[in-house]
Design a protein around this motif. Structure first.
Motif, PDB file in Angstrom:
ATOM      1  N   ASN A   1       0.687  -1.032  -0.203  1.00  0.00           N
ATOM      2  CA  ASN A   1      -0.028   0.022   0.256  1.00  0.00           C
ATOM      3  C   ASN A   1       0.911   1.140  -0.016  1.00  0.00           C
ATOM      4  N   ALA A   2       0.332   2.292  -0.629  1.00  0.00           N
ATOM      5  CA  ALA A   2       1.226   3.532  -0.830  1.00  0.00           C
ATOM      6  C   ALA A   2       1.554   4.186   0.478  1.00  0.00           C
ATOM      7  N   ASP A   3       0.796   3.854   1.729  1.00  0.00           N
ATOM      8  CA  ASP A   3       1.041   4.452   2.874  1.00  0.00           C
ATOM      9  C   ASP A   3       2.470   3.912   3.371  1.00  0.00           C
ATOM     10  N   GLU A   4       2.624   2.651   2.693  1.00  0.00           N
ATOM     11  CA  GLU A   4       3.940   2.100   3.348  1.00  0.00           C
ATOM     12  C   GLU A   4       5.144   2.595   2.637  1.00  0.00           C
ATOM     13  N   PHE A   5       4.963   3.365   1.537  1.00  0.00           N
ATOM     14  CA  PHE A   5       6.038   4.069   0.880  1.00  0.00           C
ATOM     15  C   PHE A   5       6.663   5.256   1.691  1.00  0.00           C
ATOM     16  N   VAL A   6       5.329   5.907   2.311  1.00  0.00           N
ATOM     17  CA  VAL A   6       5.617   7.083   3.141  1.00  0.00           C
ATOM     18  C   VAL A   6       6.372   6.734   4.300  1.00  0.00           C
ATOM     19  N   ASN A   7       6.070   5.478   4.976  1.00  0.00           N
ATOM     20  CA  ASN A   7       6.904   5.214   6.144  1.00  0.00           C
ATOM     21  C   ASN A   7       8.091   4.272   6.009  1.00  0.00           C
ATOM     22  N   SER A   8       8.413   3.895   4.608  1.00  0.00           N
ATOM     23  CA  SER A   8       9.285   2.936   4.434  1.00  0.00           C
ATOM     24  C   SER A   8      10.686   3.203   4.743  1.00  0.00           C
ATOM     25  N   ASN A   9      11.647   2.418   5.057  1.00  0.00           N
ATOM     26  CA  ASN A   9      12.586   2.780   5.388  1.00  0.00           C
ATOM     27  C   ASN A   9      13.943   2.349   4.371  1.00  0.00           C
ATOM     28  N   ILE A  10      13.450   2.528   3.154  1.00  0.00           N
ATOM     29  CA  ILE A  10      14.415   2.495   2.091  1.00  0.00           C
ATOM     30  C   ILE A  10      15.331   3.600   2.110  1.00  0.00           C
ATOM     31  N   ASN A  11      16.760   2.989   2.187  1.00  0.00           N
ATOM     32  CA  ASN A  11      17.750   4.314   2.520  1.00  0.00           C
ATOM     33  C   ASN A  11      18.286   4.752   1.024  1.00  0.00           C
ATOM     34  N   PHE A  12      17.534   5.822   0.845  1.00  0.00           N
ATOM     35  CA  PHE A  12      17.969   6.186  -0.639  1.00  0.00           C
ATOM     36  C   PHE A  12      19.419   6.714  -0.698  1.00  0.00           C
ATOM     37  N   LYS A  13      19.780   7.339   0.317  1.00  0.00           N
ATOM     38  CA  LYS A  13      21.013   7.936   0.195  1.00  0.00           C
ATOM     39  C   LYS A  13      22.048   6.942   0.171  1.00  0.00           C
ATOM     40  N   ASN A  14      21.990   5.472   0.261  1.00  0.00           N
ATOM     41  CA  ASN A  14      23.014   4.467   0.157  1.00  0.00           C
ATOM     42  C   ASN A  14      23.146   4.179  -1.237  1.00  0.00           C
ATOM     43  N   PHE A  15      22.383   4.693  -2.325  1.00  0.00           N
ATOM     44  CA  PHE A  15      22.459   4.336  -3.491  1.00  0.00           C
ATOM     45  C   PHE A  15      23.347   5.148  -4.221  1.00  0.00           C
ATOM     46  N   ASP A  16      24.053   4.745  -5.068  1.00  0.00           N
ATOM     47  CA  ASP A  16      25.255   5.555  -5.873  1.00  0.00           C
ATOM     48  C   ASP A  16      24.389   6.398  -6.817  1.00  0.00           C
ATOM     49  N   ARG A  17      23.311   6.077  -7.593  1.00  0.00           N
ATOM     50  CA  ARG A  17      22.578   6.619  -8.326  1.00  0.00           C
ATOM     51  C   ARG A  17      20.893   6.431  -8.256  1.00  0.00           C
ATOM     52  N   ILE A  18      20.421   7.735  -8.085  1.00  0.00           N
ATOM     53  CA  ILE A  18      18.791   7.529  -7.943  1.00  0.00           C
ATOM     54  C   ILE A  18      18.370   8.317  -9.207  1.00  0.00           C
ATOM     55  N   PHE A  19      17.459   7.310  -9.892  1.00  0.00           N
ATOM     56  CA  PHE A  19      17.071   8.138 -11.072  1.00  0.00           C
ATOM     57  C   PHE A  19      15.549   8.159 -10.999  1.00  0.00           C
ATOM     58  N   ILE A  20      15.285   9.689 -11.417  1.00  0.00           N
ATOM     59  CA  ILE A  20      13.711  10.065 -11.308  1.00  0.00           C
ATOM     60  C   ILE A  20      13.428  10.833 -12.426  1.00  0.00           C
ATOM     61  N   GLU A  21      12.170  11.293 -12.826  1.00  0.00           N
ATOM     62  CA  GLU A  21      12.045  12.234 -13.785  1.00  0.00           C
ATOM     63  C   GLU A  21      11.919  13.537 -13.030  1.00  0.00           C
ATOM     64  N   GLU A  22      12.185  14.340 -13.965  1.00  0.00           N
ATOM     65  CA  GLU A  22      12.091  15.685 -13.512  1.00  0.00           C
ATOM     66  C   GLU A  22      10.609  16.281 -12.725  1.00  0.00           C
ATOM     67  N   PHE A  23      10.710  16.590 -11.608  1.00  0.00           N
ATOM     68  CA  PHE A  23       9.436  17.293 -10.859  1.00  0.00           C
ATOM     69  C   PHE A  23       9.037  18.617 -11.346  1.00  0.00           C
TER      70      PHE A  23
END
Ligand code: GLY
Ligand code: MN
Ligand code: MN
Length: 542
Positions: free
Chosen positions: A138-160
């Motif tokens: 469920n999407a609310d689990e993304f809000v509360n997730s502990n994925i540690n994005f800072k640990n990745f060498d690259r994070i690919f997103i589309e321009e906000f």
């Protein structure tokens, strides 16, 4: 069991199961998985891609615009609801329970009340069973997730674009998902450059100061597309600089900015998805071909039905009725139906002229079938017969289109059809005395001819050379608005002919050829009877 009993049971099952009553020919879950895998192999190790669903747009009060999924998100997931996010990892991850996974789809939570008002939600189980995700949450689990994005060498997103509405109806709307992501990934727009800025900076860095006049010109053109570049002081100074030492100083400063440090990358996804999406798979071609055929058949029905007393909007309705009759729920873009001078407005969507009279009518419409959109234009005389002037211009556009189509060959430059068509139009207009020289900068032909179609009407691509299984429009046009500096007899003639061309090993295939294109074929089709000839509604003004 005798045959009769079997038949009765079969009838009972099919009429109550509902299976045969909703469309089942969307892209398959294997297609989407395959596309995610194709993107993943392009990702460097220890990287992650985060793709968000489109936001819902409010139309008025408690009514929203019809939701349309972000095409990149749809291409990768098949999810057609808002408030979702895809997290795609380059490498296998393992959770606390030892389960391994390399992607997670976060979806809207099932909600009885919301579903009673606004329709069924797929939910986590649907995302697993129907879309084939091993891990769906469920999407609310993304809000509360502990994925540690800072640990990745690259994070690919589309321009906000920061245009997500926070309705506060739900704490896991895409607005909240984006906010949560930005916080988790320490997103700071000051740390990276927009794709256009990056390109210009790279150009400045690699161009010698002697050639910097060209760069200044390119900056000028880029400004027309993106006026926000004006706020970049160094860039503006570079554009205006005449002194070589100042230019050199600015060049060094700009080169340093190119190396700004962040693990967030806003160019990788759009570039790589463009490369994937510009070549269509067999599954995509099936849906796209259907969208195109439906749109061409719409043109045929309108050719038969058109009469000078009709209105632009009425014609639009006939096209769109044909689309819906075939189950194409939407139009890929707002329908363009312009009679006479209105045909000279390239994206005229008011369609408000109440009587066509004896004008030419330009009709640029495309059905969207299961997400794939066609883009087909025909221009025809309301009274069924081209006048001498209309025919003269029409044949130039037709010849320009034919010459262009012939260049839809694997390995040819995608710029070639446009160049070929411009030459024919310039020569044709010069011969008719409409322009004074073939070197005039196409005053009556202000656009190019060729764009990809697919999930977007202007589908992304690299616009390099033609490749097998690309589907690209060929759309020359001539538009001579009232008041133009040529003989009055040409005024109000606006003609575009647009077809959708599949590039194959055996040469170009016109997928919209069911709609007549030559003067002769069009006039012949327009002379036919239409089922709508007898369709008369009560007159409300009497
Ligand atoms: N219908 C938009 C275009 O022709 O590009
Ligand atoms: Mn087009
Ligand atoms: Mn078009």
């Amino acid at each position: 069991m005798n045959n009769f009993k079997f038949l009765l049971i079969a009838l009972f099952v099919t009429s109550f199961s509902g299976f045969s009553q909703t469309p089942t020919d969307f892209l398959s879950k294997d297609f989407h998985k395959n596309r995610r895998d194709a993107l993943r192999v392009k990702m460097p190790t220890n990287s992650v891609a985060v793709v968000f669903a489109n936001p819902v747009r409010n139309r008025a009060n408690d009514v929203d615009y019809v939701f349309h999924q972000d095409p990149n998100f749809y291409y990768l997931t098949g999810y057609r609801e808002p408030n979702g996010v895809l997290v795609l990892f380059s490498d296998e991850q393992t959770n606390e329970k030892g389960v391994s996974y390399n992607e997670i789809l976060y979806v809207q939570k099932r909600d009885k009340r919301a579903e009673q008002w606004n329709g069924k939600r797929l939910g986590v189980e649907g995302a697993k069973n129907e879309l084939g995700f091993k891990v769906a949450l469920n999407a609310d689990e993304f809000v509360n997730s502990n994925i540690n994005f800072k640990n990745f060498d690259r994070i690919f997103i589309e321009e906000f674009h920061d245009d997500y509405r926070n309705s506060a109806r739900d704490k896991a709307e895409v607005y909240d998902l984006v906010v949560a992501f930005k916080e988790k990934a320490a997103y700071n727009p000051k740390n990276f450059l927009s794709p256009m800025k990056k390109q210009i900076y790279e150009l400045i860095k690699t161009t010698s100061i002697e050639n910097s006049a060209n760069v200044a010109q390119i900056i000028g053109r880029a400004l027309a597309y993106d006026p926000s570049l004006k706020s970049d002081e160094d860039l503006m100074k570079f554009k205006e600089a005449t002194d070589d030492s100042l230019k050199k100083e600015l060049q060094q400063k700009i080169a340093l900015k190119l190396d700004a440090k962040t693990n967030i990358d806003i160019t990788f996804l759009s570039a790589n998805l463009a490369t994937l999406r510009e070549v269509k798979t067999t599954e995509e071609l099936k849906l796209l071909t259907k969208a195109i055929r439906i749109s061409a058949i719409g043109q045929v029905e309108v050719m038969k039905a058109m009469k000078p007393h009709m209105s632009e909007m009425e014609l639009q309705g006939i096209h769109e009725f044909v689309y819906k009759k075939y189950g194409a729920a939407y139009e890929g873009y707002p329908s363009i139906v312009g009679a006479g001078n209105n045909g000279c407005i390239l994206h005229y969507i008011e369609n408000s002229k109440t009587k066509l009279d004896n004008e030419l009518v330009l009709m640029d419409l495309g059905a969207e079938y299961r997400g794939y959109t066609a883009d087909v234009t025909r221009t025809i005389p309301a009274n069924g017969k081209f006048s001498k002037e209309q025919k003269a211009i029409y044949e130039i556009v037709y010849n320009a289109q034919e010459a262009g189509i012939a260049a839809y060959i694997i390995g040819e430059s995608m710029a070639k059809p446009n160049v070929l068509s411009k030459k024919i139009v310039d020569e044709g207009l010069f011969k008719l005395g409409i322009i004074k020289s073939v070197d005039e900068k196409h005053p009556y032909y202000p656009h190019g001819t060729s764009h990809h179609i697919g999930l977007d009407v202007h589908d992304p691509g690299n616009y390099d050379n033609f490749e097998e299984n690309m589907v690209v429009t060929m759309e020359p046009g001539i538009y001579i608005p009232e008041g133009s500096t040529c003989d009055k007899k040409w005024w109000g003639i606006g003609i575009r002919i647009e077809d959708d061309i599949l590039v194959t090993k055996n040469g170009p295939v016109n997928l919209s050829s069911e709609a007549p294109r030559t003067v002769k074929e069009i006039e012949k089709m327009m002379a036919k009877k239409s089922v709508l000839d007898d369709f008369v509604l009560p007159n409300l003004d009497k």
